[in-house]
Motif scaffolding. Structure first.
Motif, PDB file in Angstrom:
ATOM      1  N   ILE A 150     -54.259 -44.345  25.211  1.00 14.23           N
ATOM      2  CA  ILE A 150     -54.791 -42.988  25.177  1.00 14.23           C
ATOM      3  C   ILE A 150     -54.627 -42.397  23.776  1.00 14.23           C
ATOM      4  O   ILE A 150     -55.543 -41.772  23.237  1.00 14.23           O
ATOM      5  N   ILE A 151     -53.441 -42.618  23.197  1.00 16.95           N
ATOM      6  CA  ILE A 151     -53.190 -42.112  21.851  1.00 16.95           C
ATOM      7  C   ILE A 151     -54.148 -42.754  20.846  1.00 16.95           C
ATOM      8  O   ILE A 151     -54.730 -42.079  19.992  1.00 16.95           O
ATOM      9  N   ALA A 152     -54.316 -44.075  20.946  1.00 10.73           N
ATOM     10  CA  ALA A 152     -55.212 -44.778  20.025  1.00 10.73           C
ATOM     11  C   ALA A 152     -56.642 -44.268  20.158  1.00 10.73           C
ATOM     12  O   ALA A 152     -57.352 -44.092  19.148  1.00 10.73           O
ATOM     13  N   ALA A 153     -57.085 -44.010  21.380  1.00  9.02           N
ATOM     14  CA  ALA A 153     -58.442 -43.496  21.592  1.00  9.02           C
ATOM     15  C   ALA A 153     -58.593 -42.109  20.992  1.00  9.02           C
ATOM     16  O   ALA A 153     -59.619 -41.798  20.362  1.00  9.02           O
ATOM     17  N   GLN A 154     -57.583 -41.266  21.160  1.00  4.72           N
ATOM     18  CA  GLN A 154     -57.655 -39.913  20.609  1.00  4.72           C
ATOM     19  C   GLN A 154     -57.677 -39.945  19.078  1.00  4.72           C
ATOM     20  O   GLN A 154     -58.460 -39.217  18.452  1.00  4.72           O
ATOM     21  N   VAL A 155     -56.827 -40.766  18.480  1.00  2.00           N
ATOM     22  CA  VAL A 155     -56.801 -40.869  17.016  1.00  2.00           C
ATOM     23  C   VAL A 155     -58.142 -41.366  16.497  1.00  2.00           C
ATOM     24  O   VAL A 155     -58.699 -40.836  15.517  1.00  2.00           O
ATOM     25  N   THR A 156     -58.696 -42.380  17.155  1.00  2.00           N
ATOM     26  CA  THR A 156     -59.979 -42.942  16.722  1.00  2.00           C
ATOM     27  C   THR A 156     -61.088 -41.918  16.818  1.00  2.00           C
ATOM     28  O   THR A 156     -61.867 -41.729  15.864  1.00  2.00           O
ATOM     29  N   MET A 157     -61.193 -41.217  17.950  1.00  2.00           N
ATOM     30  CA  MET A 157     -62.266 -40.244  18.120  1.00  2.00           C
ATOM     31  C   MET A 157     -62.091 -39.053  17.183  1.00  2.00           C
ATOM     32  O   MET A 157     -63.066 -38.547  16.617  1.00  2.00           O
ATOM     33  N   GLY A 158     -60.859 -38.604  16.990  1.00  2.00           N
ATOM     34  CA  GLY A 158     -60.624 -37.508  16.058  1.00  2.00           C
ATOM     35  C   GLY A 158     -61.010 -37.887  14.642  1.00  2.00           C
ATOM     36  O   GLY A 158     -61.610 -37.093  13.908  1.00  2.00           O
ATOM     37  N   THR A 159     -60.686 -39.130  14.257  1.00  2.00           N
ATOM     38  CA  THR A 159     -61.033 -39.612  12.915  1.00  2.00           C
ATOM     39  C   THR A 159     -62.539 -39.714  12.746  1.00  2.00           C
ATOM     40  O   THR A 159     -63.099 -39.346  11.696  1.00  2.00           O
ATOM     41  N   ILE A 160     -63.228 -40.194  13.767  1.00  2.00           N
ATOM     42  CA  ILE A 160     -64.689 -40.322  13.695  1.00  2.00           C
ATOM     43  C   ILE A 160     -65.347 -38.958  13.556  1.00  2.00           C
ATOM     44  O   ILE A 160     -66.255 -38.760  12.735  1.00  2.00           O
ATOM     45  N   ILE A 161     -64.896 -37.989  14.347  1.00  2.00           N
ATOM     46  CA  ILE A 161     -65.492 -36.649  14.287  1.00  2.00           C
ATOM     47  C   ILE A 161     -65.319 -36.049  12.901  1.00  2.00           C
ATOM     48  O   ILE A 161     -66.268 -35.533  12.303  1.00  2.00           O
ATOM     49  N   GLY A 162     -64.108 -36.111  12.367  1.00  2.00           N
ATOM     50  CA  GLY A 162     -63.867 -35.529  11.060  1.00  2.00           C
ATOM     51  C   GLY A 162     -64.614 -36.240   9.949  1.00  2.00           C
ATOM     52  O   GLY A 162     -65.149 -35.605   9.029  1.00  2.00           O
ATOM     53  N   SER A 163     -64.717 -37.554  10.042  1.00  2.00           N
ATOM     54  CA  SER A 163     -65.367 -38.335   8.987  1.00  2.00           C
ATOM     55  C   SER A 163     -66.881 -38.150   8.963  1.00  2.00           C
ATOM     56  O   SER A 163     -67.530 -38.559   7.995  1.00  2.00           O
TER      57      SER A 163
END
Length: 356
Positions: free
Chosen positions: A242-255
């Motif tokens: 869950i943490i990995a998914a949140q970090v990945t999606m947050g990074t994608i949105i910001g990038s």
């Protein structure tokens, strides 16, 4: 669709984005920011992208984490949910009305305040999926850059606002599904991992073949829900996923804001913030009405009607320990409805008003 091969520079840019995302998630967790593993990476990579730091969205990870998110959502479904369907009638009936009002308010912002042309304003205002609205808008002759920016900013604004509202106003700030619900890697047997992996892969394939809306999420969600209801598997995926998914999606949105700067697109982002705020106000009003008419908690109705992305809002709902099934279904229906009716409404509107 990401390119077949990435250059070393692109790989470094994606690696840097993920490194910033992980570091920001850890910092956000330690300072107690609401939804730290998504909000921290999202804010940090947005700042980095708009400061011309060479970051790039790790889009190759998205097809991997999204089916995993679908499995996570499905693991929260129980047999008892079918007895709650009758409580959703008010929400289902009110959804098209909400979408009409929220879209009209957003369109007014882009058209009247921002001066966008009719096509760009229309598709920038529709609270559907970013990719789908971008494709439809460009095919209709709209400004693709502005449409993409409007939806990226909408998702960013909605998630930040909702996370901060729940954390600072309601006092709900769990970074994962509550500290008491931590699921370690060794909590699952090899059979459990095999079943959940099958749900992710097969669900994604079947959902795509059957033309399901948001197939990479919805397909795995259905199979995972069926497996959990049938008792084939009784545990959710490990919390670290869950943490990995949140970090990945947050990074994608910001990038997604890479290459943009406040000087270049500050006005467009400001318009997106105003339009998103209008939608959120409408969402609050509808949540209050739904809570009064059906007894559904206002917090859940608000999450269900907040016009963020399906994947992001589902993760947010998981992190806040809310009813994932209800919220996810509402967002799937919202996106499906918008994709299905937006082109027809646009053609009718253009035909009657003669805007083109």
């Amino acid at each position: 669709m990401p390119p077949a091969f990435l250059t070393s520079a692109e790989l470094r840019a994606q690696g840097l984005a993920l490194l910033i995302g992980v570091a920001a998630g850890v910092c956000a967790f330690w300072v107690g920011l609401p939804l730290p593993w998504m909000l921290g990476p999202m804010i940090a990579t947005t700042i980095a992208a708009m400061s011309h730091v060479p970051v790039r969205a790790p889009m190759r990870l998205r097809p991997i984490v999204i089916p995993i998110i679908g499995v996570l959502l499905g693991s929260s479904v129980t047999a008892q949910v079918f007895g709650l369907l009758q409580n959703w009638v008010v929400s289902l009936v009110a959804l098209p009305i909400f979408l009409a009002i929220a879209s009209a308010a957003s369109f007014a912002v882009y058209r009247r305040l921002g001066g966008y042309d009719h096509i760009t304003a229309f598709y920038a205002a529709m609270p559907g999926g970013l990719n789908e609205m971008l494709i439809m808008g460009e095919q209709a002759g709209g400004d693709g850059r502005r449409i993409a920016l409007a939806h990226a900013a909408r998702i960013l604004v909605v998630i930040v606002f909702v996370a901060l509202f729940f954390g600072l106003v309601l006092g709900v700030s769990s970074g994962v599904r509550g500290a008491t619900q931590w699921i370690p890697l060794d909590a699952l047997t090899g059979f459990d991992y095999a079943v959940l992996a099958t749900c992710a892969v097969l669900g994604n394939w079947l959902g795509t073949r059957l033309g399901m809306p948001a197939a990479p999420v919805f397909g795995p969600m259905i199979l995972s829900a069926a497996a959990h209801i049938a008792g084939v598997v009784t545990v959710s995926p490990p919390t670290v996923f869950i943490i990995a998914a949140q970090v990945t999606m947050g990074t994608i949105i910001g990038s997604r804001f890479a290459g943009a700067s406040i000087a270049q697109v500050g006005r467009d982002i400001a318009l997106a913030m105003v339009a998103s705020a209008c939608m959120l106000v409408v969402a609050v009003l509808f949540a209050l009405g739904i809570g009064w008419a059906s007894g559904i908690p206002i917090s859940q109705a608000f999450l269900a009607y907040s016009p963020g992305g399906l994947t992001e809002m589902s993760l947010l709902t998981l992190a806040l320990d809310q009813d994932v099934t209800y919220v996810s279904v509402m967002h799937i229906l919202r996106i499906t409805f918008i994709i299905a009716v937006a082109p027809a409404i646009f053609r009718i509107w253009v035909g009657r008003s003669g805007n083109l």
